[in-house]
Motif scaffolding. Sequence first.
Motif: not given
Lengths: 94, 255
Positions: A35-37, A39-40, B38, B45, B138, B141
Amino acid sequence: MSKEWPLWEVFIRSQHGLAHKHVGSLHASDAEMAVNNARDVYTRRNEGVSIWVVRAADIVASSPGDKTALFEPSNNKVYRHPTFFPMPEEVKNL
Amino acid sequence: MNEKIDGVKFDYLLRQGDNALILSQQLSKLCGKGPALEEDMALTNVALDLLGQTRMWLTYAGELEGAGRDEDKLAYLRDAHQMRNCLLLEQPNGNYADTMVRQFYFDTWHYFLMLGLTKASDVRIAEIAEKSIKEVTYHLRRSGDLIVRMGDGTPESHAKTQAAVNALWMYSGEVFLYDAVDEAMVAQGVAPAAEGLRAQFMEHVSEIFAEATLTMPDPAAWMQKGGKQGRHSEHLGYILAEMQFLQRAYPGSEW
């Protein structure tokens, strides 16, 4: 990496979208990281989106060989298609 | 009197801007070098988020100063002794544990600091903090999540993370060592008080370290300081040399 980081499929509902759409896949070691990835990689953290991640291994797809059996019968039953209704002039873009 | 207060606020804005600027520059160096695609995306980011925050802080600082220095002049034409970032952020990227522990310490105090600054008496500062906090939440986290994964991962990742935790600890507390600038900002109702900030930091860090099976360093340990006053480690000069080269070589260019 492929051993420790399984493939996940990512589905995203955009801010004004009605349904989750498949947007792509990514590698992550578990769902939270996926999920985190996602988003990115896929949302650039747009607010008001919803993300679903599913382990690619959990998705069952129809096989291309079944195409005829699955989809062909409906094509030659024209009465199933709503194409015989006269539409009033005023109704555009239906 | 008024001029002096503005000078103090200018300095305080530089501190915020320079923290984000230097860390952003450090993270940018990792572009294409992340341990996975990732992670690479995530690092860049975060770097972009921080650069955006830098621009807001430095633009406001330049306006307040009223000497015609915009964000670019402030970022590219100040030397190490004029930079106001905390020492933690100029520490080298090292291995991935070093990078993430540095990030985690920063994200933790950055988050609570921004939270405090959203209530600042200065509307402009409150607005910048408000905008930043979404991104910083974010960041926090994510870095906490990775610290837990690495600390509670393999024996090797645990050892590397613990080593980074210990090595960087003495740079983690500079932000809580308030000087006259910080105190004046507290008095003006801008900055949150040091003690509350430090307590929030310790609580979050010890919580994450417990989950990550890492040993928490001594909260009372001696802390390095000097960055906020422009006294930096030997690392900053190299960072600036690389970052500012083009502007120094071709001053006043448009790009």
